[in-house]
Design an enzyme around this catalytic site. Structure first.
Site, mmCIF file in Angstrom:
data_model
loop_
_atom_site.group_PDB
_atom_site.id
_atom_site.type_symbol
_atom_site.label_atom_id
_atom_site.label_comp_id
_atom_site.label_asym_id
_atom_site.label_seq_id
_atom_site.Cartn_x
_atom_site.Cartn_y
_atom_site.Cartn_z
ATOM 1 C CG ASP A 66 31.402 26.554 8.048
ATOM 2 O OD1 ASP A 66 31.082 25.426 7.617
ATOM 3 O OD2 ASP A 66 30.638 27.538 7.983
ATOM 4 C CD GLU A 67 30.747 26.818 3.357
ATOM 5 O OE1 GLU A 67 31.132 25.959 2.543
ATOM 6 O OE2 GLU A 67 29.561 27.171 3.463
ATOM 7 C CD GLN A 125 27.497 22.794 -1.860
ATOM 8 O OE1 GLN A 125 26.922 23.874 -1.909
ATOM 9 N NE2 GLN A 125 27.285 21.927 -0.873
ATOM 10 C CE LYS A 167 28.225 24.532 5.120
ATOM 11 N NZ LYS A 167 28.583 25.436 6.225
ATOM 12 C CB THR A 168 25.277 25.261 9.906
ATOM 13 O OG1 THR A 168 25.780 25.729 8.647
ATOM 14 C CG2 THR A 168 25.489 26.331 10.952
ATOM 15 N NE ARG A 227 22.838 26.118 -3.802
ATOM 16 C CZ ARG A 227 23.286 25.626 -2.671
ATOM 17 N NH1 ARG A 227 23.100 26.265 -1.548
ATOM 18 N NH2 ARG A 227 23.905 24.453 -2.629
#
Length: 663
Positions: free
Chosen positions: A212-213, A243, A32-33, A569
């Site tokens: 973002d997020e 998430q 995503k980044t 993770r």
């Protein structure tokens, strides 16, 4: 634009989207980044003025990293000045410096931090814990509620009192030209909402907005974004509804679910995962599929197959910690970098057993985003009580706990005794003197306290927890549920070591501090919340039991999202662990393995079905004593309460949930 060649087809589609709202639904480990920074670089490479872009994040670290990555993609191109990437709150600060005069305030305001805030609240009221008050005020501000509205919504004396404290706190800030963290967004929105011409100007300036997020945004952030997009719809947000795990902080999961409708947006899903193996992603996909309130996507591994997920079953937390410590020791002996190993848990109280297990095997660890178990305030208090029982001359411990829980012994009283006692300890002096230098009430309280300690000192280690709690109510004195759980965990530890006397038990604890001096590479121990955004080659998740994960009485869908975050993770190697018994409320009790193990398809057995809940949900029929029967259209937080949007036969009203009942 060679940088576009580094993206897969779906990432490229998202990065080259220019006009109109876009939701990039980015699964864990899906880049995503990389996608959002490439999109920013793409916009600038087209000749769009960096001053017309605004990228909002949740941390300064993320903003700086994204700025550097975007500019590195444009190396050699002439960019007149860097684009603006900042946190929501930093943007609010820059805005208020320019426009706070529009609400008749000077722009030489001072921002207060959380410590300043607690000190101000302590001056205003000592009736309620400052931490509790500050959290509630933060909720009110992020729900755009004024003190008057909070008072009107209050259904008991505690919350009416809170509304008064909130009002006095706000007045104090105004009188002293102070701004707290939440005001940076609240006042920014207030100014934009009340000044249409300015909202037009700012919206025209920032023609390309990225967030973002997005799943972590709250109500005030959504309102602010709508004002920033007043004259256009060029907003691109990236996030993952699966998430969304910060509901307890005020994040609204509905923001990302409703974005498509709120902004008439295009949705692009990033589903190729570059982090984890097929086995790990299959478990994550299976688990999250049980959630109903989600977009729906399926992660696909770019890495292919790996090791099967391991399930550990142990009798209790001591055996669990030992088995995991052995496995970690073996990994390190095989040459695995300790930084690539992590142990996660749902609640802080579970850290004690795993910390003990790692110490017993000499494995250095760092507790990420938290305090080590024996360093926590409530545990230090309890240890101070025990030290006084074996050494009545320990003045340091005496001063630490003489007014914990509060028993009316203030600093002035202690100062008088300290001046009068000479070379004697506090307890010696209190036993031998009439204490006429202080009030009769304080003197009686201190005499009773010392006599009680003398009585407790004669008890065995396993007798102490029940008596300490009955006499002093230590766990009840903390409003914070985590602190109460930690005290119960420590009580359980005392009962487990009934073979030791109090002095021997304390001597064992004193050895724990040697670990803190180690500075070499360490494994990571943390809550699942603290692990968000991180990844590890070798991951252990402990406490996979009903009541511990998922927690009782919690939002089951958010708990499942949290489990999804935990699983994703792991890069190569994932171990999930459960036990048959744990200490609960200070005593050992049997526990059942988590439903999440079954839902993830990792163990056979019937899925644990939720009992029919009395909780009101979207779509529920409810009855109001005046407005009659209606259907719930939406649910939002209103401070500490829940506000329902209800359709009463065509008339839509917003009503607090306390005033309706489920039909």
């Amino acid at each position: 634009m060679k940088f576009l060649d580094e993206l897969n087809d779906v990432q490229k589609e998202a990065a080259t989207h220019i006009d109109g709202a876009l939701l990039i639904l980015a699964g864990a480990g899906s880049g995503k980044t990389k996608t959002i920074t490439t999109r920013l670089a793409y916009l600038l490479s087209l000749g769009i003025d960096p001053a017309n872009t605004l990228t909002l994040t949740f941390t300064n670290k993320a903003a700086n990293e994204m700025r550097e990555r975007a500019l590195s993609l444009l190396e050699g191109q002439n960019i007149p000045h860097p684009p603006l990437l900042s946190t929501f709150h930093k943007f609010g600060l820059m805005f208020l410096k320019l426009y706070i005069h529009l609400i008749n305030r000077d722009n030489n305001f001072v921002i207060i931090d959380s410590d300043d805030q607690r000190k101000i609240i302590k001056q205003i009221s000592s009736d309620l814990p400052p931490n509790f008050i500050s959290k509630e005020i933060s909720k009110y501000k992020n729900s755009f509620l004024t003190p008057d509205e909070v008072y009107a919504l209050a259904t008991d004396s505690v919350y009416k009192n809170l509304a008064h404290i909130y009002e006095k706190y706000q007045n104090y800030l105004l009188e002293n030209n102070l701004v707290d963290f939440d005001d940076l967004l609240l006042l920014t929105y207030k100014i934009l909402n009340e000044n249409d011409d300015l909202a037009d100007e700012i919206s025209d300036k920032y023609q390309y907005i990225m967030v973002d997020e997005y799943q972590d945004t709250n109500e005030i952030q959504l309102l602010l974004l709508k004002r920033l997009c007043k004259n256009h719809n060029n907003i691109c947000v990236v996030g993952d509804d699966d998430q969304s795990i910060y509901g307890f902080r005020g994040a609204n999961h509905k923001n990302i679910l409703d974005f498509e409708k709120d902004f008439n947006a295009k949705v692009i899903k990033l589903e190729i995962n570059y982090r984890s193996t097929n086995q790990i992603l299959n478990a994550a996909n299976n688990l999250i599929s049980f959630n109903k309130n989600r977009y729906g996507k399926k992660l696909i591994s770019a890495r292919g197959d790996g090791k099967d997920i391991e399930i550990l079953r142990n009798y209790n937390e001591i055996a669990e910690a030992e088995m995991i410590a052995k496995k970690i020791r073996d990994l390190i002996n095989q040459g695995v970098d300790p930084k690539e190993i992590a142990v996660l848990y749902r609640i802080n109280a579970l850290s004690r057993s795993i910390e003990d297990g790692l110490r017993n095997y000499g494995i250095p660890y760092k507790l990420v985003g938290g305090m080590k178990f024996y360093e926590r305030e409530e545990i230090k208090d309890l240890i101070s009580y025990l030290r006084l029982l074996v050494n009545p001359h320990d003045d340091y411990s005496f001063k630490r706990v003489v007014n914990k829980p509060r028993r009316g012994i203030g600093k002035a009283t202690i100062a008088k005794i300290e001046e009068a006692k000479g070379d004697k300890s506090f307890i010696e002096y209190i036993k031998e003197n009439d204490l006429s230098i202080i009030s009769k009430k304080a003197a009686k309280t201190l005499k009773d306290f010392v006599n009680t300690l003398e009585l407790l000192s004669k008890m065995s280690l396993d007798e102490l927890p029940e008596n300490l709690e009955e006499i002093f109510e230590l766990s009840k004195s903390y409003k914070d549920e985590d602190k109460a759980r930690n005290i119960e965990e420590f009580y359980g530890m005392m009962r487990e070591r009934s073979d030791l006397n109090i002095r021997e038990f304390l001597n064992e604890l004193s050895l724990e501090t040697d670990q803190d001096k180690i500075t070499m590479d360490m494994i990571n121990v943390m809550t699942i919340h603290a692990s968000k955004g991180l990844e590890f080659d070798h991951l252990f998740v402990i406490g996979m039991e009903e009541g511990f994960f998922p927690l009782n009485d919690a939002d089951i869908e958010e708990e499942r999202r949290l489990a999804y975050v935990a699983i994703t993770r792991a890069r190569k190697d994932l171990t999930l662990s459960y036990v048959e018994s744990r200490y609960i409320h200070g005593k050992r009790s049997p526990v059942n393995k988590s439903r999440f193990l079954t839902e993830a398809g990792l163990i056979k057995g019937e899925r644990v079905e939720l009992k029919e809940s009395s909780a009101i949900k979207t779509g529920s029929l409810v009855k109001h004593k005046v407005f009659g029967t209606g259907r719930v259209l939406g649910i939002n937080k209103a401070g500490n309460k829940t506000k329902l949007k209800i359709d009463f036969g065509g008339s839509v009203r917003e009503i607090l949930s306390d005033f309706v009942e489920k039909v």
